[in-house]
Scaffold this motif. Structure first.
Motif, mmCIF file in Angstrom:
data_model
loop_
_atom_site.group_PDB
_atom_site.id
_atom_site.type_symbol
_atom_site.label_atom_id
_atom_site.label_comp_id
_atom_site.label_asym_id
_atom_site.label_seq_id
_atom_site.Cartn_x
_atom_site.Cartn_y
_atom_site.Cartn_z
ATOM 1 N N VAL A 198 0.840 -1.202 0.000
ATOM 2 C CA VAL A 198 0.000 0.000 0.000
ATOM 3 C C VAL A 198 0.874 1.251 0.000
ATOM 4 C CG1 VAL A 198 -1.680 1.340 1.335
ATOM 5 C CG2 VAL A 198 -1.993 -1.127 1.038
ATOM 6 N N SER A 199 1.895 1.266 0.828
ATOM 7 C CA SER A 199 2.789 2.416 0.906
ATOM 8 C C SER A 199 3.486 2.671 -0.433
ATOM 9 C CB SER A 199 3.828 2.185 2.007
ATOM 10 O OG SER A 199 4.752 3.224 2.048
ATOM 11 N N ARG A 200 4.025 1.625 -1.023
ATOM 12 C CA ARG A 200 4.706 1.764 -2.317
ATOM 13 C C ARG A 200 3.711 2.129 -3.410
ATOM 14 N NH1 ARG A 200 8.197 3.844 -5.078
ATOM 15 N NH2 ARG A 200 9.193 2.641 -6.718
ATOM 16 N N GLY A 201 2.524 1.591 -3.338
ATOM 17 C CA GLY A 201 1.491 1.932 -4.318
ATOM 18 C C GLY A 201 1.149 3.409 -4.291
ATOM 19 N N LYS A 202 1.078 3.988 -3.107
ATOM 20 C CA LYS A 202 0.794 5.425 -2.993
ATOM 21 C C LYS A 202 1.919 6.248 -3.602
ATOM 22 C CE LYS A 202 -2.264 5.118 0.987
ATOM 23 N NZ LYS A 202 -2.486 5.470 2.398
ATOM 24 N N GLU A 203 3.166 5.813 -3.397
ATOM 25 C CA GLU A 203 4.301 6.502 -4.013
ATOM 26 C C GLU A 203 4.212 6.431 -5.541
ATOM 27 O OE1 GLU A 203 7.695 4.502 -2.407
ATOM 28 O OE2 GLU A 203 7.412 5.341 -0.400
ATOM 29 N N LEU A 204 3.913 5.243 -6.050
ATOM 30 C CA LEU A 204 3.808 5.071 -7.498
ATOM 31 C C LEU A 204 2.631 5.855 -8.070
ATOM 32 C CD1 LEU A 204 4.644 1.272 -7.693
ATOM 33 C CD2 LEU A 204 6.080 3.167 -8.486
ATOM 34 N N LEU A 205 1.548 5.924 -7.336
ATOM 35 C CA LEU A 205 0.399 6.714 -7.768
ATOM 36 C C LEU A 205 0.802 8.179 -7.926
ATOM 37 C CD1 LEU A 205 -2.661 6.966 -8.342
ATOM 38 C CD2 LEU A 205 -2.979 7.203 -5.871
ATOM 39 N N ASN A 206 1.546 8.695 -6.979
ATOM 40 C CA ASN A 206 2.024 10.076 -7.082
ATOM 41 C C ASN A 206 2.943 10.254 -8.282
ATOM 42 O OD1 ASN A 206 0.599 11.072 -4.882
ATOM 43 N ND2 ASN A 206 2.210 10.494 -3.447
ATOM 44 N N SER A 207 3.797 9.277 -8.537
ATOM 45 C CA SER A 207 4.684 9.347 -9.701
ATOM 46 C C SER A 207 3.888 9.332 -11.003
ATOM 47 C CB SER A 207 5.676 8.179 -9.689
ATOM 48 O OG SER A 207 6.549 8.277 -8.588
ATOM 49 N N LEU A 208 2.863 8.485 -11.055
ATOM 50 C CA LEU A 208 2.000 8.461 -12.242
ATOM 51 C C LEU A 208 1.335 9.818 -12.454
ATOM 52 C CD1 LEU A 208 0.331 4.975 -11.824
ATOM 53 C CD2 LEU A 208 1.573 5.743 -13.859
ATOM 54 N N ARG A 209 0.823 10.385 -11.392
ATOM 55 C CA ARG A 209 0.159 11.683 -11.493
ATOM 56 C C ARG A 209 1.133 12.779 -11.928
ATOM 57 N NH1 ARG A 209 -3.633 10.775 -6.170
ATOM 58 N NH2 ARG A 209 -5.367 9.790 -7.282
ATOM 59 N N ASP A 210 2.397 12.642 -11.524
ATOM 60 C CA ASP A 210 3.409 13.615 -11.947
ATOM 61 C C ASP A 210 3.755 13.471 -13.419
ATOM 62 O OD1 ASP A 210 3.591 14.708 -9.397
ATOM 63 O OD2 ASP A 210 5.390 13.566 -8.859
ATOM 64 N N GLU A 211 3.805 12.226 -13.900
ATOM 65 C CA GLU A 211 4.258 11.986 -15.274
ATOM 66 C C GLU A 211 3.155 12.078 -16.321
ATOM 67 O OE1 GLU A 211 6.872 8.765 -16.145
ATOM 68 O OE2 GLU A 211 8.067 9.074 -14.324
#
Length: 97
Positions: free
Chosen positions: A70-83
């Motif tokens: 869950v923690s890593r997923g939230k980080e990746l979600l933020n990265s997706l939103r940035d890119e």
């Protein structure tokens, strides 16, 4: 651009799916079809592989693995939103943001 004109994706893993990004009403979308970095694609695949290894039909194999996912997923979600462009909306599944 109003929300009705935005592209929408759901973000979650599922058994037998090769992508954690789903076009609403369509199904999984290949990461390569999106304009995201190869580094992010690699990290998404690592995250998805972790899910396959540790998430079973009856639940997670440990609370620690679920927490990491869950923690890593939230980080990746933020990265997706940035890119991704601003006209994309990404909805996570079952997470409190």
């Amino acid at each position: 651009m109003n929300e009705r004109n935005k592209f929408r994706l759901k973000f979650f893993n599922d058994f037998c799916a090769e992508s954690a990004l789903w076009e609403i009403g369509e199904g999984p979308i290949a990461y390569e079809k999106l304009n995201i970095s190869t580094e992010l694609i690699s990290e998404l695949r690592i995250w998805s592989d972790f899910w396959v290894e540790h998430r079973k039909i009856d639940g997670w194999d440990s609370l620690e693995n679920e927490s990491w996912y869950v923690s890593r997923g939230k980080e990746l979600l933020n990265s997706l939103r940035d890119e991704l462009p601003t006209d994309w909306i990404i909805y996570p599944l079952d997470w409190n943001e």
